[in-house]
Design an enzyme around this catalytic site. Structure first.
Site, PDB file in Angstrom:
ATOM      1  N   GLY A  45      -7.953  -4.510  -4.831  1.00  0.00           N
ATOM      2  CA  GLY A  45      -7.848  -5.182  -3.409  1.00  0.00           C
ATOM      3  C   GLY A  45      -6.843  -6.319  -3.813  1.00  0.00           C
ATOM      4  CD  GLU A  46      -3.544  -9.663  -3.300  1.00  0.00           C
ATOM      5  OE1 GLU A  46      -2.747  -8.715  -3.203  1.00  0.00           O
ATOM      6  OE2 GLU A  46      -3.005 -10.643  -4.522  1.00  0.00           O
ATOM      7  CB  SER A  47      -6.591 -10.430  -8.166  1.00  0.00           C
ATOM      8  OG  SER A  47      -5.395 -10.722  -8.120  1.00  0.00           O
ATOM      9  CB  CYS A  77      -6.528  -2.041  -9.418  1.00  0.00           C
ATOM     10  SG  CYS A  77      -4.983  -2.460  -8.996  1.00  0.00           S
ATOM     11  NE  ARG A 105      -1.864 -10.723  -9.085  1.00  0.00           N
ATOM     12  CZ  ARG A 105      -1.865 -11.693  -8.246  1.00  0.00           C
ATOM     13  NH1 ARG A 105      -1.859 -12.891  -8.272  1.00  0.00           N
ATOM     14  NH2 ARG A 105      -1.756 -11.117  -6.832  1.00  0.00           N
ATOM     15  CB  ILE A 137      -2.172   0.734  -5.208  1.00  0.00           C
ATOM     16  CG1 ILE A 137      -2.487   2.016  -5.290  1.00  0.00           C
ATOM     17  CG2 ILE A 137      -1.430   0.039  -4.075  1.00  0.00           C
ATOM     18  CD1 ILE A 137      -3.696   2.173  -3.874  1.00  0.00           C
ATOM     19  NE  ARG A 138       0.479  -4.376  -3.429  1.00  0.00           N
ATOM     20  CZ  ARG A 138      -0.347  -5.376  -3.457  1.00  0.00           C
ATOM     21  NH1 ARG A 138      -0.145  -6.613  -4.118  1.00  0.00           N
ATOM     22  NH2 ARG A 138      -1.496  -5.365  -2.736  1.00  0.00           N
ATOM     23  CG  HIS A 173      -6.975   1.981  -7.346  1.00  0.00           C
ATOM     24  ND1 HIS A 173      -7.869   1.112  -6.848  1.00  0.00           N
ATOM     25  CD2 HIS A 173      -5.734   1.559  -7.384  1.00  0.00           C
ATOM     26  CE1 HIS A 173      -7.266   0.018  -6.684  1.00  0.00           C
ATOM     27  NE2 HIS A 173      -6.019   0.202  -7.021  1.00  0.00           N
ATOM     28  CD  GLU A 175     -11.059   3.118  -6.952  1.00  0.00           C
ATOM     29  OE1 GLU A 175     -11.008   3.499  -8.324  1.00  0.00           O
ATOM     30  OE2 GLU A 175     -10.460   2.173  -6.631  1.00  0.00           O
TER      31      GLU A 175
HETATM   32  N1  GLN Z   1      -1.528  -6.271  -7.155  1.00  0.00           N
HETATM   33  C1  GLN Z   1      -2.979  -6.433  -6.610  1.00  0.00           C
HETATM   34  C2  GLN Z   1      -3.403  -8.153  -7.281  1.00  0.00           C
HETATM   35  O1  GLN Z   1      -2.576  -8.716  -7.891  1.00  0.00           O
HETATM   36  C3  GLN Z   1      -4.084  -5.618  -7.192  1.00  0.00           C
HETATM   37  C4  GLN Z   1      -3.528  -4.566  -6.563  1.00  0.00           C
HETATM   38  C5  GLN Z   1      -4.854  -3.206  -6.346  1.00  0.00           C
HETATM   39  O2  GLN Z   1      -6.119  -3.831  -6.654  1.00  0.00           O
HETATM   40  N2  GLN Z   1      -4.543  -2.290  -5.972  1.00  0.00           N
HETATM   41  O3  GLN Z   1      -4.479  -8.494  -6.700  1.00  0.00           O
END
Ligand code: GLN
Length: 198
Positions: A45-47, A77, A105, A137-138, A173, A175
């Site tokens: 998600g978004e940390s 992630c 990150r 993903i990123r 991921h 999952e």
């Molecule tokens: N780039 C996101 C972060 O820094 C992490 C991306 C992800 O969980 N898929 O939070």
């Protein structure tokens, strides 16, 4: 019972994966939810968002206490970012600080936001290595690891899967794929857990 932190991010996908393995799960949003689980997954998600929410509801302290007592935790992630001791170049961003490592990150560049790759995964315990499918993903990677951290997987020399006793973290991921190898590995860790709960 495995809890999946459900404040933000792809928690549903983790529940589906564990469901496929026949493992009961529950969404964790409060300290009361956490008290009911034997282990916890921190999803992607978004940390920055997730740590703010954890802090607001005081769940960060509750997770740290359970972890110190031995509760198994798996972060994917953004979850891996939350677990790390520190974040490269962002000393101001708080984390749970459970994993003896520094994380970088968005580490695989901006041109390619996401990609899929096969990662050789060290299962240890005399088990053969396995190739697992991972979606990045990123994604972050671990730029530094300290004592007690065992590397389970690398992608192009970058550390993307580790274990530190009852803690498991992957930059990718699993999952979001059909490959349950890493989740099965975590379930094995949970079954072997020696957490003392009073
Ligand atoms: N780039 C996101 C972060 O820094 C992490 C991306 C992800 O969980 N898929 O939070």
């Amino acid at each position: 019972m495995i809890g999946v932190l459900a404040l933000q991010g792809d928690f549903e996908a983790h529940r589906k994966m564990l469901d496929g393995l026949g493992v009961p799960t529950v969404e964790v949003r409060t300290a009361t939810d956490l008290a009911q689980v034997d282990a916890l997954i921190l999803p992607g998600g978004e940390s920055t968002t997730i740590i703010k929410l954890l802090n607001r509801i005081g769940l960060d302290k509750a997770i740290q206490e359970r972890f110190q007592a031995g509760m198994p935790v798996y972060g994917t992630c953004a979850g891996m970012i939350l677990l790390a001791q520190s974040i490269e170049g962002r000393p101001e961003q708080p984390t749970l600080g459970l994993l003896n490592a520094t994380v970088t990150r968005n580490a695989f560049g901006r041109q390619i936001d996401s990609f899929e790759a096969d990662i050789p995964f060290r299962q240890g315990d005399g088990q053969p290595d396995k190739t697992v499918r991972g979606i990045f993903i990123r994604a972050p990677y671990l730029s530094e690891i300290g004592a007690g951290v065992e590397v389970l997987g690398r992608f192009q020399d970058k550390i993307v899967a580790v274990r530190q006793r009852s803690l498991l973290a992957t930059a990718f991921h699993p999952e979001l794929t059909g490959d349950a190898t890493v989740h099965a590995y975590f379930v094995h860790m949970v079954a072997a857990s020696e957490e003392k709960r009073g």
